[in-house]
Design an enzyme around this catalytic site. Structure first.
Site, PDB file in Angstrom:
ATOM      1  N   ASP A 176     -19.216 -43.883 -11.604  1.00 26.89           N
ATOM      2  CA  ASP A 176     -18.103 -44.416 -12.544  1.00 26.89           C
ATOM      3  C   ASP A 176     -18.437 -43.936 -13.765  1.00 26.89           C
ATOM      4  OD1 ASP A 176     -17.461 -46.027 -14.627  1.00 26.89           O
ATOM      5  OD2 ASP A 176     -18.502 -48.064 -13.822  1.00 26.89           O
TER       6      ASP A 176
ATOM      7  N   TYR B 188      -3.594 -48.728 -23.808  1.00 23.70           N
ATOM      8  CA  TYR B 188      -3.540 -47.435 -23.004  1.00 23.70           C
ATOM      9  C   TYR B 188      -2.932 -46.301 -23.842  1.00 23.70           C
ATOM     10  CZ  TYR B 188      -1.947 -44.586 -19.148  1.00 23.70           C
ATOM     11  OH  TYR B 188      -1.822 -43.173 -18.371  1.00 23.70           O
TER      12      TYR B 188
END
Length: 240
Positions: free
Chosen positions: A55, A144
């Site tokens: 991750d 985003y």
């Protein structure tokens, strides 16, 4: 001569296409992501592709990853990310807004910054760092788009930092790319048609379109190209 390539988010879509492009050219490729299944699928049938779970928003996971990587990385492709709003639970209170905004920043900007920082001492002279941005940085898409715009801005300083070491740093900014999991199967036919119609070439992008551009930026032909954003969107958004 074989190079060592690290591709984050290499389990699907663009990341998988980039991994296969480099592996098929004879390079040694490490692909990372959070899900082992897709990573194993990327590596299947290609002995020079090595899957590693990580991750990239977690400094501890990145520190652990270093023990599994070679001491020299010739090309780093920061591809991990995606619009995390597509996974949000629909809550719209202020706390949820903050959490969702941070999720996109973590996934798309912080992940690239942390990974590049973690690998700083291993990035080889004559190498390249390539980030996968988005047309959303210029056309807008909430947090985003903001995260991808921040990625492009951060890359300017990164290019100046790495330049004296003969390492380039650039952003590839795709438009609509089909055959990926980006939209989580939530893209309607109507919206897809609009996205395709907005392009000059009349077709969606393909993961291989992006992979080819990444490979160019990592090639000897691009050694004097750094600090840039290369738009690969079929003419949906043009520049001059």
């Amino acid at each position: 001569m074989s190079r060592t390539i690290l591709i984050t988010g290499g389990g699907t879509g663009i990341g998988r296409a980039v991994a296969h492009h480099f592996a098929d050219a004879g390079d040694d490729v490490f692909v990372t992501g959070r899900r082992p299944g897709p990573l194993e699928e990327t590596a299947a049938g290609r002995r020079t592709v090595h899957p590693l779970v990580c991750d990239h928003t977690d400094p501890r996971a990145l520190t652990a990853l270093l023990a599994e990587l070679p001491e020299r990385i010739d090309v780093l492709v920061n591809n991990a990310g995606g619009n995390t709003d597509l996974d949000a639970d629909g809550a719209d209170d202020l706390a949820a807004y903050a959490q969702n905004f941070r999720a996109n920043l973590d996934a798309n900007l912080l992940s690239a910054a942390l990974t590049t920082k973690a690998l700083d001492g291993r990035l080889a002279s004559g190498g390249a760092v390539v980030h996968i941005g988005s047309i959303a940085a210029d056309q807008g898409a909430g947090s985003y788009g903001a995260a991808k715009a921040g990625l492009a801005s951060w890359n300017v300083e990164l290019s100046r930092t790495l330049g004296p070491r003969d390492i380039t740093a650039n952003v590839v900014s795709p438009g609509y790319v089909a055959d990926t999991g980006f939209f989580r199967d939530k893209l309607t036919d109507e919206r897809r048609d609009r996205l395709v119609a907005a392009s000059a070439v009349g077709r969606p992008g393909a993961p291989d379109d992006i992979a080819g551009t990444v490979a160019f930026l990592a090639s000897p032909a691009a050694r004097h190209l750094t600090g840039q954003v290369l738009n690969v969107n079929g003419g949906t958004r043009t520049t001059r």
